[in-house]
Design an enzyme around this catalytic site. Structure first.
Site, PDB file in Angstrom:
ATOM      1  N   GLY A  81       0.813  -1.201   0.000  1.00  0.00           N
ATOM      2  CA  GLY A  81       0.000   0.000   0.000  1.00  0.00           C
ATOM      3  C   GLY A  81       0.846   1.249   0.000  1.00  0.00           C
ATOM      4  O   GLY A  81       2.050   1.205   0.264  1.00  0.00           O
ATOM      5  N   GLN A  85       2.802  10.068   1.585  1.00  0.00           N
ATOM      6  CA  GLN A  85       4.151   9.491   1.627  1.00  0.00           C
ATOM      7  C   GLN A  85       5.036   9.994   0.490  1.00  0.00           C
ATOM      8  O   GLN A  85       6.254   9.837   0.534  1.00  0.00           O
ATOM      9  CB  GLN A  85       4.084   7.955   1.570  1.00  0.00           C
ATOM     10  CG  GLN A  85       3.589   7.326   2.854  1.00  0.00           C
ATOM     11  CD  GLN A  85       3.535   5.823   2.749  1.00  0.00           C
ATOM     12  OE1 GLN A  85       2.614   5.267   2.156  1.00  0.00           O
ATOM     13  NE2 GLN A  85       4.527   5.136   3.297  1.00  0.00           N
ATOM     14  N   CYS A 129       6.949   0.130   7.230  1.00  0.00           N
ATOM     15  CA  CYS A 129       6.432   1.235   6.417  1.00  0.00           C
ATOM     16  C   CYS A 129       7.534   1.715   5.481  1.00  0.00           C
ATOM     17  O   CYS A 129       8.696   1.795   5.868  1.00  0.00           O
ATOM     18  CB  CYS A 129       6.003   2.361   7.345  1.00  0.00           C
ATOM     19  SG  CYS A 129       5.329   3.790   6.505  1.00  0.00           S
ATOM     20  N   LEU A 130       7.135   2.053   4.244  1.00  0.00           N
ATOM     21  CA  LEU A 130       8.112   2.605   3.305  1.00  0.00           C
ATOM     22  C   LEU A 130       8.747   3.874   3.880  1.00  0.00           C
ATOM     23  O   LEU A 130       9.891   4.192   3.567  1.00  0.00           O
ATOM     24  CB  LEU A 130       7.427   2.951   1.978  1.00  0.00           C
ATOM     25  CG  LEU A 130       6.862   1.779   1.168  1.00  0.00           C
ATOM     26  CD1 LEU A 130       6.043   2.303   0.004  1.00  0.00           C
ATOM     27  CD2 LEU A 130       7.987   0.871   0.693  1.00  0.00           C
ATOM     28  N   HIS A 186      -3.595   1.085   7.901  1.00  0.00           N
ATOM     29  CA  HIS A 186      -2.244   1.672   7.904  1.00  0.00           C
ATOM     30  C   HIS A 186      -2.188   2.873   6.953  1.00  0.00           C
ATOM     31  O   HIS A 186      -1.687   3.935   7.302  1.00  0.00           O
ATOM     32  CB  HIS A 186      -1.243   0.586   7.496  1.00  0.00           C
ATOM     33  CG  HIS A 186       0.183   1.044   7.405  1.00  0.00           C
ATOM     34  ND1 HIS A 186       1.170   0.571   8.255  1.00  0.00           N
ATOM     35  CD2 HIS A 186       0.797   1.934   6.576  1.00  0.00           C
ATOM     36  CE1 HIS A 186       2.317   1.163   7.943  1.00  0.00           C
ATOM     37  NE2 HIS A 186       2.128   1.991   6.921  1.00  0.00           N
ATOM     38  N   GLU A 187      -2.732   2.682   5.747  1.00  0.00           N
ATOM     39  CA  GLU A 187      -2.651   3.755   4.746  1.00  0.00           C
ATOM     40  C   GLU A 187      -3.540   4.940   5.118  1.00  0.00           C
ATOM     41  O   GLU A 187      -3.150   6.092   4.954  1.00  0.00           O
ATOM     42  CB  GLU A 187      -3.028   3.226   3.354  1.00  0.00           C
ATOM     43  CG  GLU A 187      -2.150   2.106   2.815  1.00  0.00           C
ATOM     44  CD  GLU A 187      -0.660   2.359   2.952  1.00  0.00           C
ATOM     45  OE1 GLU A 187      -0.239   3.528   2.990  1.00  0.00           O
ATOM     46  OE2 GLU A 187       0.098   1.378   3.053  1.00  0.00           O
ATOM     47  N   HIS A 245      -2.017   7.289   7.429  1.00  0.00           N
ATOM     48  CA  HIS A 245      -1.091   8.251   6.814  1.00  0.00           C
ATOM     49  C   HIS A 245      -1.812   9.552   6.453  1.00  0.00           C
ATOM     50  O   HIS A 245      -1.241  10.633   6.554  1.00  0.00           O
ATOM     51  CB  HIS A 245      -0.473   7.667   5.532  1.00  0.00           C
ATOM     52  CG  HIS A 245       0.721   6.784   5.767  1.00  0.00           C
ATOM     53  ND1 HIS A 245       1.867   7.230   6.388  1.00  0.00           N
ATOM     54  CD2 HIS A 245       0.955   5.479   5.459  1.00  0.00           C
ATOM     55  CE1 HIS A 245       2.754   6.244   6.442  1.00  0.00           C
ATOM     56  NE2 HIS A 245       2.226   5.162   5.889  1.00  0.00           N
TER      57      HIS A 245
HETATM   58 ZN   LIG Z   1       3.234   3.383   5.816  1.00  0.00          ZN
END
Ligand SMILES: [Zn+2]
Lengths: 168, 180
Positions: B47, B52, B96-97, B138-139, B142
């Site tokens: 995702g 991000q 997480c990225l 999670h997304e 953000h």
């Molecule tokens: Zn993340």
């Protein structure tokens, strides 16, 4: 690797880390927890001097807080994390040998433990032992599952679940 | 194909609350394509949120279809997503990225219903569970300036927590530690 242990009291972490900071040290990965009535600390500590000069930094604060400590010279690296693939729970009525039995079976099955925490819970007359293990199944999850089944026969309950880490 | 730069913590922009999307135009579509390219370029990411990559608009992509044996809706682009129902709680491991080289355990709802718009503005609603529900939560976090770091729980109490959580409903993740 700096290891400290001593009777738990408020201010141990603050006191020790302040002394290290004042002494120009840098902290990496650490583990700190109360086990029984004892507070335990293990810290990757980066220090540009000798083992002795680090000991000199820690000595006064350790004395003040009644901590015993030990320094091991290691070549530790940061950013060297290994992701656990499997989480295992082992629990049962407390008796001698549970940990040895379970971890022995896991080792034979090629399971590499990255993290293990265990505790004794229940009541004083009926204690139960609970262990949570995370690690990597080097010979596959099936081998670990089989190993746990043999342990489970001997009065210990086990569960195994893959850790599917979500990256997002 | 354009892979955008991923902001990493402690970049302050990750903490901003994102604004709703109002114009569904060609620019939005092309940005969403770039988001997807960026997500696919990451290591095993399921995702991505617009914030991000430094755009504070309420758009996320979720795609857990690459994982074997789990329920999923394929690739989902969720614009202005809103979670309208929660059920159950579960502990799972997340990374997480935007937080390289760290993973930790987070409590999320096991099942959710998400109301959103698609990339052309059409209304949609999805019932999600398990890994896909976790990814969506999670997304969407953000978009509200939250990282999984804000919701970490310790490993130590997992076993007990999981049992307690199965019995309790409508508890905000991360706020509960009651005895069963
Ligand atoms: Zn993340």
């Amino acid at each position: 690797m700096l290891t400290l242990v001593g009777e738990d009291r408020p201010g141990i972490v603050a006191g020790v880390t302040q002394a290290l900071f004042d002494g120009g040290c840098n902290l990496g990965e650490t583990s700190m927890m109360r086990l029984g009535g004892v507070f335990t600390i293990m810290m990757m500590t980066q220090h540009d001097g000798t083992t002795q000069s680090l000991k000199n930094i820690v000595q006064p604060v350790a004395k003040r807080l009644c901590l015993r400590f030990h320094v091991d010279n290691i070549e530790g690296r940061l950013h060297d994390h290994v992701e656990p693939e499997v989480r295992i729970s082992v629990f049962g009525a407390d008796r001698a040998g549970i940990v040895a039995q379970a971890t022995g079976a896991l080792a034979d099955a090629g399971f590499n433990i990255l993290h293990l925490e265990s505790d004794v819970a229940g009541s004083e007359d009926k204690p139960i032992y609970i262990m949570q293990i995370e690690g990597v199944a080097q010979k596959g999850v099936e081998a670990v599952r089989k190993a746990l089944e043999t342990v489970a026969k001997e009065g210990i309950e086990t569960s195994i679940e893959p850790i599917d880490t979500l990256i997002g | 194909m354009a892979v955008l730069e991923i902001l990493t913590y402690p970049d302050e922009r990750l903490k901003l609350t994102s604004d709703p999307v109002e114009r569904f135009d060609q620019r939005l579509l092309s940005f969403i394509r770039d988001m997807e390219d960026t997500m696919r370029a990451g290591p095993g990411s399921v995702g991505i949120a617009a914030s991000q990559v430094g755009r504070n608009i309420r758009v996320v992509i979720v795609d857990v279809s690459g994982k074997p044996d789990i329920k999923n809706h394929g690739k989902l682009t969720l614009v202005n997503p809103e979670i309208i129902q929660w059920d159950g709680l579960a502990v799972g491991r997340e990374g997480c990225l935007s937080v390289p080289d760290y993973t930790g355990n987070v409590i999320r709802a096991e099942k959710i219903v998400v109301k959103a718009q698609d990339e052309t503005g059409g209304q949609c609603e999805y019932e999600m569970e398990g890994f896909e529900a976790r990814a969506a939560q999670h997304e969407i976090d953000h978009l509200d300036g939250l990282l999984f770091l804000d919701r970490l729980v310790s490993r130590r109490n997992d076993l007990f927590r999981r049992k307690v959580y199965k019995r309790s409903k409508h508890v905000n993740p991360g706020e509960s530690n009651q005895e069963g």
